[in-house]
Design an enzyme around this catalytic site. Sequence first.
Site, PDB file in Angstrom:
ATOM      1  N   TYR A 186       0.831  -1.212   0.000  1.00 19.64           N
ATOM      2  CA  TYR A 186       0.000   0.000   0.000  1.00 19.64           C
ATOM      3  C   TYR A 186       0.865   1.262   0.000  1.00 19.64           C
ATOM      4  CZ  TYR A 186      -4.418  -2.350   0.010  1.00 19.64           C
ATOM      5  OH  TYR A 186      -5.499  -3.093  -0.399  1.00 19.64           O
ATOM      6  N   VAL A 208     -10.020   4.676  -4.283  1.00 22.45           N
ATOM      7  CA  VAL A 208      -9.515   5.078  -2.967  1.00 22.45           C
ATOM      8  C   VAL A 208      -8.463   6.185  -3.093  1.00 22.45           C
ATOM      9  CG1 VAL A 208      -9.955   2.768  -2.002  1.00 22.45           C
ATOM     10  CG2 VAL A 208      -7.690   3.275  -2.980  1.00 22.45           C
ATOM     11  N   HIS A 268     -15.286   2.347  -1.071  1.00 21.51           N
ATOM     12  CA  HIS A 268     -14.207   1.445  -0.650  1.00 21.51           C
ATOM     13  C   HIS A 268     -13.138   2.161   0.156  1.00 21.51           C
ATOM     14  CE1 HIS A 268     -15.311  -1.600  -4.064  1.00 21.51           C
ATOM     15  NE2 HIS A 268     -16.140  -1.640  -3.044  1.00 21.51           N
ATOM     16  N   CYS A 270      -0.439   2.524  16.453  1.00 24.09           N
ATOM     17  CA  CYS A 270      -1.492   3.422  16.937  1.00 24.09           C
ATOM     18  C   CYS A 270      -0.993   4.125  18.207  1.00 24.09           C
ATOM     19  CB  CYS A 270      -2.713   2.574  17.253  1.00 24.09           C
ATOM     20  SG  CYS A 270      -4.025   3.409  18.125  1.00 24.09           S
ATOM     21  N   GLY A 290     -15.960   3.230 -16.075  1.00 19.63           N
ATOM     22  CA  GLY A 290     -14.652   2.658 -15.772  1.00 19.63           C
ATOM     23  C   GLY A 290     -14.636   1.623 -14.669  1.00 19.63           C
ATOM     24  N   THR A 291     -15.676   0.803 -14.635  1.00 23.49           N
ATOM     25  CA  THR A 291     -15.666  -0.297 -13.663  1.00 23.49           C
ATOM     26  C   THR A 291     -16.016  -1.599 -14.368  1.00 23.49           C
ATOM     27  OG1 THR A 291     -16.673  -1.197 -11.649  1.00 23.49           O
ATOM     28  CG2 THR A 291     -18.032   0.359 -12.909  1.00 23.49           C
ATOM     29  N   SER A 292     -15.323  -2.679 -13.950  1.00 35.17           N
ATOM     30  CA  SER A 292     -15.618  -3.990 -14.545  1.00 35.17           C
ATOM     31  C   SER A 292     -16.934  -4.533 -14.001  1.00 35.17           C
ATOM     32  CB  SER A 292     -14.487  -4.976 -14.234  1.00 35.17           C
ATOM     33  OG  SER A 292     -14.343  -5.114 -12.837  1.00 35.17           O
ATOM     34  N   ALA A 311     -12.703   7.085 -20.639  1.00 32.08           N
ATOM     35  CA  ALA A 311     -13.450   8.123 -19.924  1.00 32.08           C
ATOM     36  C   ALA A 311     -12.857   9.506 -20.170  1.00 32.08           C
ATOM     37  CB  ALA A 311     -13.463   7.807 -18.431  1.00 32.08           C
TER      38      ALA A 311
HETATM   39  C1  BJW Z   1     -11.504   2.263 -18.468  1.00 31.12           C
HETATM   40  C2  BJW Z   1     -10.342   2.876 -18.875  1.00 31.12           C
HETATM   41  C3  BJW Z   1     -10.476   4.212 -19.275  1.00 31.12           C
HETATM   42  C4  BJW Z   1      -9.798   0.899 -18.333  1.00 31.12           C
HETATM   43  N1  BJW Z   1     -11.669   4.793 -19.237  1.00 31.12           N
HETATM   44  N2  BJW Z   1     -12.684   2.868 -18.452  1.00 31.12           N
HETATM   45  C5  BJW Z   1     -21.831 -11.557  -4.291  1.00 31.12           C
HETATM   46  C6  BJW Z   1     -21.413 -12.424  -5.276  1.00 31.12           C
HETATM   47  C7  BJW Z   1     -20.072 -12.817  -5.367  1.00 31.12           C
HETATM   48  C8  BJW Z   1     -19.141 -12.349  -4.458  1.00 31.12           C
HETATM   49  C9  BJW Z   1     -19.556 -11.482  -3.483  1.00 31.12           C
HETATM   50  C10 BJW Z   1     -20.872 -11.100  -3.408  1.00 31.12           C
HETATM   51  N3  BJW Z   1     -21.003 -10.218  -2.367  1.00 31.12           N
HETATM   52  C11 BJW Z   1     -19.783 -10.059  -1.795  1.00 31.12           C
HETATM   53  C12 BJW Z   1     -18.892 -10.829  -2.451  1.00 31.12           C
HETATM   54  C13 BJW Z   1     -17.447 -10.941  -2.130  1.00 31.12           C
HETATM   55  C14 BJW Z   1     -16.621  -9.813  -2.669  1.00 31.12           C
HETATM   56  C15 BJW Z   1     -16.745  -9.810  -4.170  1.00 31.12           C
HETATM   57  O1  BJW Z   1     -17.450  -9.027  -4.764  1.00 31.12           O
HETATM   58  N4  BJW Z   1     -16.009 -10.694  -4.835  1.00 31.12           N
HETATM   59  C16 BJW Z   1     -16.049 -10.812  -6.295  1.00 31.12           C
HETATM   60  C17 BJW Z   1     -14.760 -10.214  -6.873  1.00 31.12           C
HETATM   61  C18 BJW Z   1     -16.178 -12.257  -6.645  1.00 31.12           C
HETATM   62  N5  BJW Z   1     -17.008  -8.535  -2.083  1.00 31.12           N
HETATM   63  C19 BJW Z   1     -16.564  -8.148  -0.891  1.00 31.12           C
HETATM   64  O2  BJW Z   1     -15.875  -8.873  -0.207  1.00 31.12           O
HETATM   65  C20 BJW Z   1     -17.034  -6.793  -0.382  1.00 31.12           C
HETATM   66  N6  BJW Z   1     -17.521  -6.903   0.935  1.00 31.12           N
HETATM   67  C21 BJW Z   1     -18.654  -7.501   1.226  1.00 31.12           C
HETATM   68  O3  BJW Z   1     -19.437  -7.898   0.394  1.00 31.12           O
HETATM   69  O4  BJW Z   1     -18.881  -7.611   2.565  1.00 31.12           O
HETATM   70  C22 BJW Z   1     -20.027  -8.323   3.032  1.00 31.12           C
HETATM   71  C23 BJW Z   1     -20.038  -8.159   4.535  1.00 31.12           C
HETATM   72  C24 BJW Z   1     -21.158  -7.658   5.130  1.00 31.12           C
HETATM   73  C25 BJW Z   1     -21.169  -7.494   6.526  1.00 31.12           C
HETATM   74  C26 BJW Z   1     -20.046  -7.829   7.281  1.00 31.12           C
HETATM   75  C27 BJW Z   1     -18.918  -8.315   6.660  1.00 31.12           C
HETATM   76  C28 BJW Z   1     -18.906  -8.477   5.263  1.00 31.12           C
HETATM   77  C29 BJW Z   1     -15.844  -5.823  -0.301  1.00 31.12           C
HETATM   78  C30 BJW Z   1     -15.235  -5.528  -1.612  1.00 31.12           C
HETATM   79  C31 BJW Z   1     -13.981  -4.686  -1.418  1.00 31.12           C
HETATM   80  C32 BJW Z   1     -13.224  -4.491  -2.719  1.00 31.12           C
HETATM   81  N7  BJW Z   1     -11.941  -3.944  -2.414  1.00 31.12           N
HETATM   82  C33 BJW Z   1     -11.077  -3.576  -3.543  1.00 31.12           C
HETATM   83  C34 BJW Z   1      -9.706  -3.159  -2.954  1.00 31.12           C
HETATM   84  C35 BJW Z   1      -9.802  -1.793  -2.307  1.00 31.12           C
HETATM   85  C36 BJW Z   1      -8.519  -1.376  -1.692  1.00 31.12           C
HETATM   86  C37 BJW Z   1      -7.405  -1.209  -2.671  1.00 31.12           C
HETATM   87  O5  BJW Z   1      -7.446  -0.298  -3.519  1.00 31.12           O
HETATM   88  O6  BJW Z   1      -6.472  -1.992  -2.578  1.00 31.12           O
HETATM   89  O7  BJW Z   1     -11.678  -2.496  -4.268  1.00 31.12           O
HETATM   90  S1  BJW Z   1     -10.886  -4.851  -4.758  1.00 31.12           S
HETATM   91  C38 BJW Z   1     -10.861  -3.747  -6.139  1.00 31.12           C
HETATM   92  O8  BJW Z   1     -12.002  -4.004  -6.979  1.00 31.12           O
HETATM   93  C39 BJW Z   1     -11.048  -2.342  -5.555  1.00 31.12           C
HETATM   94  C40 BJW Z   1     -11.999  -1.726  -6.542  1.00 31.12           C
HETATM   95  O9  BJW Z   1     -12.661  -0.645  -5.970  1.00 31.12           O
HETATM   96  C41 BJW Z   1     -12.896  -2.880  -6.899  1.00 31.12           C
HETATM   97  C42 BJW Z   1     -13.644  -2.712  -8.197  1.00 31.12           C
HETATM   98  O10 BJW Z   1     -12.749  -2.649  -9.277  1.00 31.12           O
HETATM   99  P1  BJW Z   1     -13.059  -1.694 -10.513  1.00 31.12           P
HETATM  100  O11 BJW Z   1     -13.040  -0.305 -10.081  1.00 31.12           O
HETATM  101  O12 BJW Z   1     -14.267  -2.170 -11.209  1.00 31.12           O
HETATM  102  O13 BJW Z   1     -11.726  -1.928 -11.399  1.00 31.12           O
HETATM  103  P2  BJW Z   1     -11.426  -3.074 -12.464  1.00 31.12           P
HETATM  104  O14 BJW Z   1      -9.966  -3.112 -12.647  1.00 31.12           O
HETATM  105  O15 BJW Z   1     -12.089  -4.341 -12.111  1.00 31.12           O
HETATM  106  O16 BJW Z   1     -12.102  -2.545 -13.806  1.00 31.12           O
HETATM  107  C43 BJW Z   1     -11.584  -1.431 -14.490  1.00 31.12           C
HETATM  108  C44 BJW Z   1     -12.525  -1.093 -15.634  1.00 31.12           C
HETATM  109  O17 BJW Z   1     -12.098   0.115 -16.220  1.00 31.12           O
HETATM  110  C45 BJW Z   1     -12.546  -2.160 -16.761  1.00 31.12           C
HETATM  111  O18 BJW Z   1     -13.889  -2.416 -17.124  1.00 31.12           O
HETATM  112  C46 BJW Z   1     -11.813  -1.468 -17.921  1.00 31.12           C
HETATM  113  O19 BJW Z   1     -12.303  -1.843 -19.203  1.00 31.12           O
HETATM  114  C47 BJW Z   1     -12.137  -0.019 -17.625  1.00 31.12           C
HETATM  115  N8  BJW Z   1     -11.158   0.934 -18.137  1.00 31.12           N
HETATM  116  N9  BJW Z   1      -9.312   1.953 -18.793  1.00 31.12           N
HETATM  117  C48 BJW Z   1     -12.751   4.055 -18.833  1.00 31.12           C
HETATM  118  N10 BJW Z   1      -9.388   4.887 -19.705  1.00 31.12           N
HETATM  119 ZN    ZN Z   2      -5.420   1.463  18.434  1.00 35.46          ZN
END
Ligand code: BJW
Ligand code: ZN
Length: 251
Positions: free
Chosen positions: A67, A103, A119, A147, A187-189, A231
Amino acid sequence: MLFDFVLLEKLRSARHIAVFTGAGVSAESGIPTFRDAQTGLWAKFRAEDLATPEAFRRDPVTVWNWYAWRRELMADAGPNPAHLAIAQMQQVVPELTVITQNVDGLHAKAGSANVIELHGNIWNDFCADCRQQANGKEGTNNVPPRCTHCGGMLRPGVVWFGEALPADAWTRASDVLEVADVFFCIGTSSLVEPAASLPRYARSCGRTVVQINPEATSHDEIAQYVLRGKAGEVLPQLVQAAWPQVMPEVP
Ligand code: BJW
Ligand code: ZN
């Protein structure tokens, strides 16, 4: 790019626009996405080793250092024309809310006033034990820093897999969908839940959904308008076409 006249009219008459963004919006600022083939972070690193609470418990030094490297990339990055076009829309739309999965803080840096961070934010460290915010007061001699309140390890203020999204952010985002006239999905998958369900929810609430992405995603099916492209190229052109008064002509 030529835009549908009805879309331009919908934008001009909108009272509230919601803009839901993912890593693709920051790609043109030089910040890697997660899932793009070759350039995405998950093409080189394993999410299970870096972006879960279990990974942090197992190997806090590796996670902290990863990070720290990401923070360096982000510190050097500035908003790109996509962030700026979104911020410029504020001048002409009565209400505009950005709902971001990013983030990096670049929407705020671009001037967007109303940003919901689903996030978290990579700069907001907090204690993994007592959850107190660090506010830059951490002891810096350790990796991870400790901390000042309880001596626990600090962690970045992001949402890892398996963790709940901040409840207030989720509630505010859901409330926006109830009232926004137009919902941009940019811009999200759309693979990570629960954020990925927002565009579907917006559509089911009767919103006009506009998708901007160079690649196809599952949300193409629910969007009334799919604008295929980067975008940073599409958004300035769209804002210019809808509101020529806020943005000089894009070459
Ligand atoms: C362009 C471009 C250009 C390129 N212009 N576009 C239901 C079903 C299945 C699984 C789950 C479910 N519910 C929950 C889950 C589990 C899990 C999940 O979803 N897993 C799947 C992956 C299978 N979800 C979680 O665990 C979440 N929590 C949760 O559900 O908790 C439940 C709970 C309740 C109560 C108590 C306890 C728990 C949390 C998810 C957290 C995600 N964290 C991350 C890391 C953040 C920190 C860090 O930065 O390190 O977040 S993972 C990562 O993915 C990050 C992003 O925000 C997130 C989304 O990614 P994003 O933004 O879509 O990026 P990409 O790379 O995927 O896509 C990029 C896109 O841009 C592409 O389409 C390109 O084509 C496009 N692009 N250039 C425009 N120039
Ligand atoms: Zn503490």
